[in-house]
Write an enzyme that holds these catalytic residues in place. Sequence first.
Site, PDB file in Angstrom:
ATOM      1  N   TYR A  22       0.775  -1.142  -0.004  1.00  0.00           N
ATOM      2  CA  TYR A  22       0.121  -0.051   0.076  1.00  0.00           C
ATOM      3  C   TYR A  22       1.024   1.276  -0.042  1.00  0.00           C
ATOM      4  CZ  TYR A  22      -3.437  -3.588   1.777  1.00  0.00           C
ATOM      5  OH  TYR A  22      -4.058  -4.486   1.925  1.00  0.00           O
ATOM      6  N   CYS A  51       7.710 -17.673  16.355  1.00  0.00           N
ATOM      7  CA  CYS A  51       6.715 -17.478  17.143  1.00  0.00           C
ATOM      8  C   CYS A  51       6.825 -18.191  18.469  1.00  0.00           C
ATOM      9  CB  CYS A  51       5.296 -17.915  16.308  1.00  0.00           C
ATOM     10  SG  CYS A  51       5.202 -16.549  14.976  1.00  0.00           S
ATOM     11  N   ARG A  90       1.918   2.619   3.949  1.00  0.00           N
ATOM     12  CA  ARG A  90       2.366   1.615   5.056  1.00  0.00           C
ATOM     13  C   ARG A  90       2.918   0.477   4.193  1.00  0.00           C
ATOM     14  NH1 ARG A  90      -2.944   1.841   3.587  1.00  0.00           N
ATOM     15  NH2 ARG A  90      -4.307   0.053   4.000  1.00  0.00           N
ATOM     16  N   ARG A 104       2.117 -17.357   7.070  1.00  0.00           N
ATOM     17  CA  ARG A 104       3.519 -17.123   6.773  1.00  0.00           C
ATOM     18  C   ARG A 104       4.387 -18.285   7.143  1.00  0.00           C
ATOM     19  NH1 ARG A 104       3.346 -11.499   8.493  1.00  0.00           N
ATOM     20  NH2 ARG A 104       2.412 -10.429   6.598  1.00  0.00           N
ATOM     21  N   ASP A 109      -7.864 -11.759   2.117  1.00  0.00           N
ATOM     22  CA  ASP A 109      -6.720 -10.995   1.642  1.00  0.00           C
ATOM     23  C   ASP A 109      -6.439 -11.510   0.352  1.00  0.00           C
ATOM     24  OD1 ASP A 109      -4.335  -9.394   1.684  1.00  0.00           O
ATOM     25  OD2 ASP A 109      -3.704 -10.037   3.695  1.00  0.00           O
TER      26      ASP A 109
HETATM   27  C1  PLP Z   1      -2.415  -5.924   6.377  1.00  0.00           C
HETATM   28  C2  PLP Z   1      -1.177  -5.337   5.666  1.00  0.00           C
HETATM   29  C3  PLP Z   1      -0.848  -4.152   6.048  1.00  0.00           C
HETATM   30  C4  PLP Z   1      -1.929  -2.952   6.847  1.00  0.00           C
HETATM   31  O1  PLP Z   1      -3.224  -2.917   6.186  1.00  0.00           O
HETATM   32  P1  PLP Z   1      -4.283  -2.297   7.238  1.00  0.00           P
HETATM   33  O2  PLP Z   1      -5.465  -2.625   6.278  1.00  0.00           O
HETATM   34  O3  PLP Z   1      -3.774  -0.792   7.357  1.00  0.00           O
HETATM   35  O4  PLP Z   1      -4.341  -2.799   8.529  1.00  0.00           O
HETATM   36  C5  PLP Z   1       0.250  -3.486   5.402  1.00  0.00           C
HETATM   37  N1  PLP Z   1       0.747  -4.319   4.552  1.00  0.00           N
HETATM   38  C6  PLP Z   1       0.690  -5.464   4.257  1.00  0.00           C
HETATM   39  C7  PLP Z   1       1.511  -6.144   3.154  1.00  0.00           C
HETATM   40  C8  PLP Z   1      -0.420  -6.146   4.723  1.00  0.00           C
HETATM   41  O5  PLP Z   1      -0.789  -7.252   4.444  1.00  0.00           O
END
Ligand code: PLP
Length: 387
Positions: A103, A115, A106, A124, A317
């Site tokens: 994104y 873990c 972020r 993962r 996802d």
């Molecule tokens: C889930 C995720 C995020 C964070 O996503 P949010 O919807 O803001 O919680 C950022 N990067 C990756 C690769 C993710 O899988």
Amino acid sequence: MERSSRWQDWRWQLRHRIRTLADLERHFQLVPEEREALTAAPGRFPVAITPYYAALMDPEDPRDPLRRTLVPLPDEGRVLPGETEDPLQEERDRVVPGLIHRYPDRVALLAIDRCATYCRYCTRSRLFGGRMGTRHWQEAIDYIAAHPGIRDVLITGGDPLLLGTGRLASLLERLRAIPHVALLRIGSKIPMVLPMRITKKLVRTLRRFHPLVVSLHVTHPRELTPEVERALARLMDAGIMLGSQTVLLRGINDDPDTLRALMQGLLQNRVRPYYLYQCDPIVGTGHFRTPVAVGRSLIDGLRGHVSGYAVPTLVIDAPGGGGKIPIVPDGIVGRKGDRWLLRNHQGRFFHYPDDTAPESDRSAGAFESRVDIFLAEKQDLTQDGPK
Ligand SMILES: *Cc1c(COP(=O)(O)O)cnc(C)c1O
């Protein structure tokens, strides 16, 4: 189980994890399938369960939901057609080792590849058994520093709270030193499976890095023990925001009563339920996955029946690396002219007069015909509102 005087010591808990068939036999009455999963291909399905978490499981009931999340079955060896090691294609969006930039604003930093416990449905699992170490951190930090568009760093793994407090503090300090990084987040299952890790010292360290969110991986309301509640209160009282992530799992939490109890229990502990995930098509997880329609109706069953704050967003996802896509109940049925036709949690229809929308936005072909079909089939929607 016998409780050592060091039960409250998180390092003791880690050292005494259940790892082998012999350990499992000592704690549980295993059924033949469980034994088979560990003997057929030794080492193929790595196991790790903290004594604390094992003590929450019913030693005699193989269907115990917590036991099913950590004790393997031979089903894990069954690979279904759509399953892969990395369906989210994180490796494709990996910009430097251990950093996923999908994104614009972020990133996900995979800080560690271990873990406290090994979830059978881990997204993962491909990372484990590697030798990740911490040497890749600097390259990731340099990348973040060089990209001013990144405002939010999600530290994940593995489980970052498995790092020693000093190590973790050093990572957080280096990230906090980057001026454009506004928000730090840590994704962890440790508060649920090793609540003694949430020491006063850890929390004193974490609170130096506000705003900080800890995103808890929670599965079942039985995880909310008094020990866990104390750990969550300690984090919350230090001003750390708490959210939750739950994977929808067949036979474990895929019924309305369990989900409602979980989400209400979290809110009771000041944790905001954040995401409910459709289980990713990871190799060997077919026995955990639920139909998408089940997730939708479970969310419908929460909405309108529990506080809005207790309703997480159901997401898929997207395989192929499309990111998280919300699967929302169909509140919008369609539109005709300036009226939007809506459906509530009871299935009743309402309309909203969207009369400030520009004229050019008011014809929405496919939507309109959907409204007409609904009106013809369901009920007569008059200007005065629903019948
Ligand atoms: C889930 C995720 C995020 C964070 O996503 P949010 O919807 O803001 O919680 C950022 N990067 C990756 C690769 C993710 O899988």
